[in-house]
Design an enzyme around this catalytic site. Structure first.
Site, PDB file in Angstrom:
ATOM      1  N   GLU A 162       0.519  -0.789  -0.106  1.00 21.93           N
ATOM      2  CA  GLU A 162      -0.046   0.332   0.485  1.00 21.93           C
ATOM      3  C   GLU A 162       0.521   1.393   0.126  1.00 21.93           C
ATOM      4  O   GLU A 162       0.274   2.202  -1.159  1.00 21.93           O
ATOM      5  CB  GLU A 162      -1.032  -0.703   1.359  1.00 21.93           C
ATOM      6  CG  GLU A 162      -1.846  -1.161   1.758  1.00 21.93           C
ATOM      7  CD  GLU A 162      -3.167  -0.585   0.981  1.00 21.93           C
ATOM      8  OE1 GLU A 162      -3.431   0.197   1.804  1.00 21.93           O
ATOM      9  OE2 GLU A 162      -4.245  -1.807   0.421  1.00 21.93           O
ATOM     10  N   ASP A 204      13.447  -5.836 -11.782  1.00 22.16           N
ATOM     11  CA  ASP A 204      12.761  -4.409 -12.033  1.00 22.16           C
ATOM     12  C   ASP A 204      12.970  -3.282 -11.194  1.00 22.16           C
ATOM     13  O   ASP A 204      14.510  -3.741 -10.368  1.00 22.16           O
ATOM     14  CB  ASP A 204      11.500  -4.987 -11.962  1.00 22.16           C
ATOM     15  CG  ASP A 204      10.891  -5.643 -10.354  1.00 22.16           C
ATOM     16  OD1 ASP A 204      11.507  -6.549 -10.669  1.00 22.16           O
ATOM     17  OD2 ASP A 204      10.128  -4.470  -9.894  1.00 22.16           O
TER      18      ASP A 204
HETATM   19  O1  LIG Z   1       9.961  -9.877  -4.465  1.00 23.03           O
HETATM   20  C1  LIG Z   1      10.190  -9.169  -5.250  1.00 23.03           C
HETATM   21  C2  LIG Z   1      10.840 -10.029  -6.431  1.00 23.03           C
HETATM   22  C3  LIG Z   1      11.328  -8.424  -7.864  1.00 23.03           C
HETATM   23  N1  LIG Z   1      10.887  -8.067  -7.271  1.00 23.03           N
HETATM   24  C4  LIG Z   1      10.318  -7.081  -7.095  1.00 23.03           C
HETATM   25  O2  LIG Z   1       9.837  -6.083  -7.000  1.00 23.03           O
HETATM   26  N2  LIG Z   1      10.256  -7.841  -5.662  1.00 23.03           N
END
Ligand SMILES: O=c1cc[nH]c(=O)[nH]1
Ligand SMILES: O=P(O)(O)O[C@H]1O[C@H](CO)[C@@H](O)[C@H]1O
Length: 237
Positions: A162, A204
């Protein structure tokens, strides 16, 4: 045979790679191990044993999150005598200089998981990697000229949040990236006097908006990280 792993004594090597995704375990076995055979299909959480450069090595999916990895690592340590465990996972970067596709080696794992609060009431245990394993993995990565960051990561109990404020605060204190299993791996390794390390590919970035890698890329394009893990696992110097 343990509750969640359908292997016989001796089926699993003392050194094991631990991806969260069981299909990545299959991919690693097929691509990197010789003479690999499957010892576990319970719940589709594949486990394989084969050889790498003549050394016996296993690879086992762990699922996502602290409860899931804790089940597999407990059974591997208690029932199968595993001694050296290397998680090969993905993570989300939270520092500007931690880019998608970089490799992160988790020297330590901060966590919001309640597991260690229950284990050490009133204390904040500091789960950390095995120093020699980390040193060897770092040496291998430098010989391969890979872009690697080493430091503290966050093992989070939630993937969707959140509020990003707690993660931003941890980033201010130098935490490199977020994933969901390493604190449990390191804590269990300490309990059973085993060696553990987490090596993570950045899939990411939580703040920069760098494009996510696809699920297929996550499964197939992290070969550098896996070779670093395998070469570190068999290194003796
Ligand atoms: O736990 C994870 C793994 C990859 N990317 C994320 O944002 N969190
Ligand atoms: O790629 P794996 O090893 O599953 O690791 C990361 O990816 C999952 C979340 O998508 C969590 O398990 C997190 O730790």
């Amino acid at each position: 045979m343990s509750i969640h792993i359908n292997a016989k004594p001796g089926d699993i090597a003392e050194t094991i790679l631990l991806p969260g995704d069981p299909l990545r375990a299959k991919y690693i076995a097929e691509r990197f191990l010789e003479d690999a055979s499957c010892y576990n299909e319970v719940r589709g959480m594949f486990g394989f044993t084969g050889t790498y450069k003549g050394h016996r090595i296993s690879v086992q999916g762990t699922g996502m999150g602290v409860p899931s990895i804790s089940i597999y690592v407990n059974e591997l340590l208690r029932e199968y005598g595993v001694k050296q465990l290397i998680r090969v996972g993905t993570c989300g970067g939270i520092q500007q200089d931690v880019k998608v596709r970089d490799v992160v080696m988790a020297m330590s794992a901060t966590t919001d998981s309640s597991a260690n609060q229950q284990l050490f009431p009133g204390f904040q245990f500091a789960p950390h990697a095995d120093f020699d394993l980390l040193r060897r993995a770092y040496q291998v990565s430098q010989e391969r000229r890979l872009s690697v960051k080493v430091g503290n990561i966050l093992t989070a109990d939630t993937f969707y949040r959140e509020s990003m404020e707690p993660v931003k605060k941890l980033a201010e204190y130098g935490v490199l990236a977020v994933e969901m299993e390493s604190s449990a791996l390191y804590t269990l390794a300490a309990r059973y006097k085993a060696k553990a390390l987490s090596i993570l590919t950045v899939s990411d970035h939580l703040f920069s908006g760098e494009t996510d890698t696809t699920a297929e890329e996550r499964q197939t394009t992290f070969n550098d990280m896996i070779e670093v893990a395998l070469d570190a696992a068999i290194r003796t110097d």
